[in-house]
Design a protein around this motif. Sequence first.
Motif, PDB file in Angstrom:
ATOM      1  N   PRO A  22       0.799  -1.234   0.000  1.00  0.00           N
ATOM      2  CA  PRO A  22       0.000   0.000   0.000  1.00  0.00           C
ATOM      3  C   PRO A  22       0.828   1.279   0.000  1.00  0.00           C
ATOM      4  O   PRO A  22       0.448   2.257  -0.628  1.00  0.00           O
ATOM      5  N   THR A  23       1.999   1.273   0.668  1.00  0.00           N
ATOM      6  CA  THR A  23       2.802   2.505   0.701  1.00  0.00           C
ATOM      7  C   THR A  23       3.489   2.773  -0.624  1.00  0.00           C
ATOM      8  O   THR A  23       3.750   3.924  -0.964  1.00  0.00           O
ATOM      9  N   GLY A  24       3.774   1.720  -1.394  1.00  0.00           N
ATOM     10  CA  GLY A  24       4.424   1.903  -2.688  1.00  0.00           C
ATOM     11  C   GLY A  24       3.461   2.040  -3.844  1.00  0.00           C
ATOM     12  O   GLY A  24       3.868   2.391  -4.961  1.00  0.00           O
ATOM     13  N   MET A  25       2.181   1.797  -3.584  1.00  0.00           N
ATOM     14  CA  MET A  25       1.210   1.821  -4.673  1.00  0.00           C
ATOM     15  C   MET A  25       1.109   3.180  -5.370  1.00  0.00           C
ATOM     16  O   MET A  25       0.973   3.220  -6.594  1.00  0.00           O
ATOM     17  N   PRO A  26       1.185   4.306  -4.668  1.00  0.00           N
ATOM     18  CA  PRO A  26       1.150   5.591  -5.394  1.00  0.00           C
ATOM     19  C   PRO A  26       2.288   5.715  -6.416  1.00  0.00           C
ATOM     20  O   PRO A  26       2.103   6.292  -7.481  1.00  0.00           O
ATOM     21  N   VAL A  27       3.445   5.150  -6.108  1.00  0.00           N
ATOM     22  CA  VAL A  27       4.572   5.189  -7.040  1.00  0.00           C
ATOM     23  C   VAL A  27       4.257   4.323  -8.255  1.00  0.00           C
ATOM     24  O   VAL A  27       4.439   4.732  -9.403  1.00  0.00           O
ATOM     25  N   ALA A  28       3.764   3.112  -7.995  1.00  0.00           N
ATOM     26  CA  ALA A  28       3.480   2.169  -9.080  1.00  0.00           C
ATOM     27  C   ALA A  28       2.294   2.606  -9.931  1.00  0.00           C
ATOM     28  O   ALA A  28       2.274   2.371 -11.138  1.00  0.00           O
ATOM     29  N   ALA A  29       1.320   3.264  -9.314  1.00  0.00           N
ATOM     30  CA  ALA A  29       0.089   3.615 -10.021  1.00  0.00           C
ATOM     31  C   ALA A  29       0.194   4.916 -10.814  1.00  0.00           C
ATOM     32  O   ALA A  29      -0.692   5.211 -11.611  1.00  0.00           O
ATOM     33  N   ALA A  30       1.244   5.669 -10.609  1.00  0.00           N
ATOM     34  CA  ALA A  30       1.357   6.958 -11.296  1.00  0.00           C
ATOM     35  C   ALA A  30       2.722   7.113 -11.952  1.00  0.00           C
ATOM     36  O   ALA A  30       3.449   8.064 -11.675  1.00  0.00           O
ATOM     37  N   PRO A  31       3.099   6.176 -12.805  1.00  0.00           N
ATOM     38  CA  PRO A  31       4.425   6.296 -13.416  1.00  0.00           C
ATOM     39  C   PRO A  31       4.485   7.472 -14.387  1.00  0.00           C
ATOM     40  O   PRO A  31       3.612   7.623 -15.231  1.00  0.00           O
ATOM     41  N   PRO A  32       5.477   8.324 -14.248  1.00  0.00           N
ATOM     42  CA  PRO A  32       5.599   9.469 -15.155  1.00  0.00           C
ATOM     43  C   PRO A  32       6.163   9.044 -16.505  1.00  0.00           C
ATOM     44  O   PRO A  32       6.765   7.979 -16.628  1.00  0.00           O
ATOM     45  N   ASP A  33       5.953   9.864 -17.493  1.00  0.00           N
ATOM     46  CA  ASP A  33       6.590   9.644 -18.787  1.00  0.00           C
ATOM     47  C   ASP A  33       8.047  10.082 -18.674  1.00  0.00           C
ATOM     48  O   ASP A  33       8.359  11.072 -18.031  1.00  0.00           O
ATOM     49  N   GLY A  34       8.928   9.342 -19.277  1.00  0.00           N
ATOM     50  CA  GLY A  34      10.332   9.722 -19.272  1.00  0.00           C
ATOM     51  C   GLY A  34      11.008   9.409 -17.957  1.00  0.00           C
ATOM     52  O   GLY A  34      10.521   8.644 -17.143  1.00  0.00           O
ATOM     53  N   GLU A  35      12.167  10.028 -17.755  1.00  0.00           N
ATOM     54  CA  GLU A  35      12.974   9.773 -16.572  1.00  0.00           C
ATOM     55  C   GLU A  35      12.566  10.680 -15.422  1.00  0.00           C
ATOM     56  O   GLU A  35      12.156  11.819 -15.629  1.00  0.00           O
ATOM     57  N   VAL A  36      12.718  10.145 -14.207  1.00  0.00           N
ATOM     58  CA  VAL A  36      12.376  10.903 -13.007  1.00  0.00           C
ATOM     59  C   VAL A  36      13.292  10.438 -11.880  1.00  0.00           C
ATOM     60  O   VAL A  36      13.711   9.277 -11.852  1.00  0.00           O
ATOM     61  N   THR A  37      13.616  11.345 -10.962  1.00  0.00           N
ATOM     62  CA  THR A  37      14.427  10.954  -9.802  1.00  0.00           C
ATOM     63  C   THR A  37      13.501  10.503  -8.678  1.00  0.00           C
ATOM     64  O   THR A  37      12.320  10.855  -8.649  1.00  0.00           O
ATOM     65  N   ASP A  38      14.076   9.761  -7.750  1.00  0.00           N
ATOM     66  CA  ASP A  38      13.289   9.322  -6.603  1.00  0.00           C
ATOM     67  C   ASP A  38      12.843  10.523  -5.760  1.00  0.00           C
ATOM     68  O   ASP A  38      11.730  10.540  -5.234  1.00  0.00           O
ATOM     69  N   GLU A  39      13.699  11.540  -5.672  1.00  0.00           N
ATOM     70  CA  GLU A  39      13.341  12.742  -4.919  1.00  0.00           C
ATOM     71  C   GLU A  39      12.150  13.459  -5.553  1.00  0.00           C
ATOM     72  O   GLU A  39      11.249  13.930  -4.851  1.00  0.00           O
ATOM     73  N   GLU A  40      12.155  13.556  -6.890  1.00  0.00           N
ATOM     74  CA  GLU A  40      11.042  14.202  -7.584  1.00  0.00           C
ATOM     75  C   GLU A  40       9.742  13.442  -7.350  1.00  0.00           C
ATOM     76  O   GLU A  40       8.700  14.055  -7.102  1.00  0.00           O
ATOM     77  N   LEU A  41       9.824  12.124  -7.411  1.00  0.00           N
ATOM     78  CA  LEU A  41       8.624  11.315  -7.160  1.00  0.00           C
ATOM     79  C   LEU A  41       8.120  11.503  -5.733  1.00  0.00           C
ATOM     80  O   LEU A  41       6.916  11.649  -5.513  1.00  0.00           O
ATOM     81  N   ALA A  42       9.022  11.478  -4.774  1.00  0.00           N
ATOM     82  CA  ALA A  42       8.624  11.648  -3.374  1.00  0.00           C
ATOM     83  C   ALA A  42       7.930  12.983  -3.157  1.00  0.00           C
ATOM     84  O   ALA A  42       6.890  13.063  -2.499  1.00  0.00           O
ATOM     85  N   GLU A  43       8.492  14.032  -3.749  1.00  0.00           N
ATOM     86  CA  GLU A  43       7.906  15.363  -3.595  1.00  0.00           C
ATOM     87  C   GLU A  43       6.561  15.454  -4.301  1.00  0.00           C
ATOM     88  O   GLU A  43       5.581  15.946  -3.726  1.00  0.00           O
ATOM     89  N   GLU A  44       6.509  14.948  -5.517  1.00  0.00           N
ATOM     90  CA  GLU A  44       5.273  15.013  -6.309  1.00  0.00           C
ATOM     91  C   GLU A  44       4.143  14.226  -5.658  1.00  0.00           C
ATOM     92  O   GLU A  44       2.994  14.659  -5.662  1.00  0.00           O
ATOM     93  N   LEU A  45       4.477  13.073  -5.070  1.00  0.00           N
ATOM     94  CA  LEU A  45       3.445  12.215  -4.490  1.00  0.00           C
ATOM     95  C   LEU A  45       3.235  12.451  -3.000  1.00  0.00           C
ATOM     96  O   LEU A  45       2.328  11.877  -2.398  1.00  0.00           O
ATOM     97  N   GLY A  46       4.081  13.268  -2.399  1.00  0.00           N
ATOM     98  CA  GLY A  46       3.948  13.537  -0.963  1.00  0.00           C
ATOM     99  C   GLY A  46       4.271  12.319  -0.108  1.00  0.00           C
ATOM    100  O   GLY A  46       3.653  12.106   0.930  1.00  0.00           O
TER     101      GLY A  46
END
Length: 174
Positions: A22-46
């Motif tokens: 459940p904690t990783g599902m927001p990452v898996a369910a909202a994959p961005p197009d192209g490359e992204v850093t883990d920091e950007e994902l954390a910030e974008e997804l809160g």
Amino acid sequence: MAFEDLLNDPVIQKYLHELVGPTGMPVAAAPPDGEVTDEELAEELGLELNDVRRALFILYENDLATYRRVRDEDSGWLTYLWTFHYDNIPENLQEEMYRLLDALEEREEYERTHEFYLCEVCSLRFEFGEAMDFGFECPECGSPVDAMENERLREAMGQRVEELRDELNVDVTG
């Protein structure tokens, strides 16, 4: 199957949820197009950075994400740029189904070739040899163990094996 179609499929959603939790599902369910850093994902997804990294590495281990390392010229720090590859999901699911089929076939064989005894009080099940070693008494409570019929279990397993074989188009002749 298109990226969006994959993510809308309830089977694939369940598969991703089982992988990352459940904690990783927001990452898996909202994959961005192209490359992204883990920091950007954390910030974008809160989300916490460690939760994002854990999900990314699970996706990586299952061939659903890749990364590219880039070293900062000034600081020497490494940055990981992540890319998602969900086109591998159908193949991964098929491999899981084959593993399940193999496990069910082995378990069905085990159930068919062994005789079992059950303690009605503790609900403990023993193979014939174990029951004999214990003098056909439960080692936990001392109650007698009785022969156990597992025909319904074997039938249910057999039915599921046949369903999987049909779905995977596995021929069992020969």
